[in-house]
Design a protein around this motif. Structure first.
Motif, short mmCIF file in Angstrom:
data_model
loop_
_atom_site.label_atom_id
_atom_site.label_comp_id
_atom_site.label_asym_id
_atom_site.label_seq_id
_atom_site.Cartn_x
_atom_site.Cartn_y
_atom_site.Cartn_z
N GLU A 89 0.83 -1.30 0.04
CA GLU A 89 0.02 0.16 0.07
C GLU A 89 0.66 1.15 0.18
N GLY A 90 0.31 2.62 -0.34
CA GLY A 90 1.07 3.66 -0.46
C GLY A 90 0.62 4.74 -1.23
N VAL A 91 0.24 4.39 -2.65
CA VAL A 91 -0.21 5.25 -3.60
C VAL A 91 -1.66 4.75 -3.84
N ALA A 92 -2.59 5.98 -3.78
CA ALA A 92 -3.90 5.28 -4.06
C ALA A 92 -4.24 4.66 -5.44
N GLN A 148 9.26 9.75 -4.75
CA GLN A 148 9.64 10.97 -5.02
C GLN A 148 8.62 11.98 -5.95
N ASP A 149 8.00 10.91 -6.98
CA ASP A 149 6.96 11.32 -7.78
C ASP A 149 6.18 10.17 -8.58
N ASP A 150 5.28 9.93 -8.18
CA ASP A 150 4.54 8.86 -8.79
C ASP A 150 3.86 8.90 -10.03
N GLU A 151 3.44 10.27 -10.29
CA GLU A 151 2.54 10.49 -11.43
C GLU A 151 3.41 10.23 -12.84
N PRO A 152 4.45 10.40 -12.97
CA PRO A 152 5.16 9.96 -14.41
C PRO A 152 5.21 8.49 -14.49
N LEU A 153 5.04 7.55 -13.41
CA LEU A 153 4.93 6.16 -13.66
C LEU A 153 3.34 5.52 -13.80
N ALA A 163 2.48 3.50 -17.09
CA ALA A 163 3.26 2.28 -17.20
C ALA A 163 2.87 1.16 -16.16
N LEU A 164 2.43 1.79 -14.99
CA LEU A 164 2.07 0.57 -13.89
C LEU A 164 0.49 0.38 -13.73
N SER A 165 -0.42 0.97 -14.77
CA SER A 165 -1.69 1.00 -14.56
C SER A 165 -2.41 -0.24 -15.48
#
Length: 437
Positions: free
Chosen positions: A21-24, A122-127, A130-132
């Motif tokens: 868990e961590g990023v919604a 640091q910044d999850d948005e650029p990933l 790719a992770l979705s």
């Protein structure tokens, strides 16, 4: 009311672990893939993608999630170094990033390399893109597992126009701990005109009995150049399931070298999509198997743009009771006119109990296309053996020389001579001293 079939011990042990868990948005993706795996289960031989790789024995095993001591296990990094490779290096032990064993200081301009956990913090948005991915097919069971549980891996970016001189090494070590499972996810991007040599090295120590999954998404911008060497020496008791996805932009070029030597049960899905006009992909691969090893390579290349090109040369050798599987599928999509695709797969059986299954596939939906594919499974050439014996070379040595030359043919274009010689020696060590024995 009919009862739902019981899940095999493998899934029971893996899926009872709590999800990271961590990023919604990522937590939601994890849950969806977790639920999909619960619903679909593992593929069996009736699934075409897994026709030649039975999972019955693996499905009856139980694994613990991760290794609680991975961060402190003693590893002699110097003894594991590859000759001729001195550049940046990320090291993971039993799926855990080890900063103490890695080399990330003084990175060249234009190169960013960091573990996935740090990149997300640091910044999850650029990933996010790719992770979705949401996997739905039963053939993607291990992709579902990885997407649900992988919380570590590699994020590597090369800025547009940057030329990274030294090879970058990603080293994945399995050691000591038995009956554990670990999962890694990697995102690699080369900007327009960027150049990178990348080495992915899987290494097993201490006969580790593990299940590991690894997924990599690699994107090449316009005119980018990538040379990717995949060296697999997993432990004899390890089950290693990998997926490597390549997307090539216009005029991009990727050269992939895959060497499969270790592991008990190994599966590698290598998928490439030539999305931009004049993109080119060259793949070279070899497996050398013995004992009861099982290695399954699934190569899928899709030509999606004008005047794209691919050339693939793969070799396989199986001894004793080993089994090798190779599927090479090429699709030339509608609109990919002027494409040029070729695939060759040749294999040697060194024992009457060994088995190699090869399946070339070719689908063409475009015009003015050049395409060819072929596959063979056989034994050593009697005429070549006779020639060597007529020159005074003993039969056992002649067999070994011919088998080694057969395997080394795919390594000729590796640019680092010391690494090429090292891999040749590893191949020779994997082959029997007397292939007739």
């Amino acid at each position: 009311m009919s009862q739902r079939p019981a899940r095999p011990p493998l899934l029971e042990s893996l899926l009872e672990a709590p999800l990271p868990e961590g990023v919604a948005w990522l937590d939601a993706i994890r849950r969806e893939n977790h639920e999909a795996l619960l619903a679909s289960g593992l593929p069996d031989s009736r699934n075409e993608a897994w026709k030649y790789t039975a999972l019955r024995a693996l499905s009856q095993r139980r694994f613990q999630p991760g290794d609680t001591e991975a961060a402190t296990r003693r590893i002699d990094a110097g003894a594991l170094a590859l000759p001729g490779i001195d550049g940046p290096c990320l090291v993971f032990v039993n799926g855990v990033f080890r900063a103490d064993l890695s080399r990330l200081d003084d990175l060249p301009d234009g190169l960013e390399v960091l573990p996935l956990s740090r990149a997300l913090a640091q910044d999850d948005e650029p990933l996010r893109f790719a992770l979705s991915h949401r996997y739905r097919d039963v053939a993607d069971a291990f992709a579902q597992l990885n997407a649900a549980y992988a919380s570590e891996g590699v994020v590597l970016r090369v800025a547009a126009g940057a030329k990274v001189a030294s090879p970058v090494q990603l080293r994945f070590i399995g050691t000591v701990a038995a009956d554990i499972a670990w999962h890694l996810r990697h995102m690699i991007a080369l900007g327009d005109g960027a150049t990178l040599d990348l080495i992915e090295h899987h290494l097993g120590l201490d006969e580790a009995q593990q299940l590991a999954t690894s997924m990599a998404d690699i994107v090449l911008g316009e005119g980018a150049r990538l040379r990717l060497t995949l060296l697999q020496q997993a432990g004899a008791g390890t089950s290693l399931i990998r997926r490597t996805g390549l997307q090539l932009g216009a005029a991009a070029h990727a050269a992939v070298y895959a060497i499969e030597l270790g592991g008990g049960l190994v599966r590698h899905d290598l998928q490439a999509d030539l999305k931009g006009d004049h993109a080119r992909l060259d793949t070279r691969g070899v497996f050398a198997l013995r004992g009861r090893q099982h290695v399954d390579t699934q190569l899928a290349i899709r030509h999606d743009a004008l005047a794209t090109a691919s050339e693939s040369t793969w070799r396989g050798v199986a001894d004793q009771r080993a089994r090798g599987v190779f599927r090479g599928a090429i699709v030339v999509a509608e609109g990919a006119d002027g494409s040029d695709a070729s695939l060759s797969n040749k294999n040697l059986l060194l024992s009457p109990s060994a088995e190699i299954d090869t399946k070339p596939e070719l689908e063409i939906y475009a015009d003015e296309v050049k395409a060819a594919h072929g596959a063979t499974v056989g034994q050593l050439d009697d005429r070549a053996l006779f020639y060597l014996r007529s020159r005074g070379i003993p039969l056992a040595e002649a067999r070994t020389l011919l088998t080694a030359a057969f395997c080394r043919a795919v390594l000729a274009e590796l640019p680092v001579e010391a690494l090429r010689d090292h891999i040749s020696d590893l191949l020779l060590a994997q082959l029997p001293a007397d292939p007739s024995a």
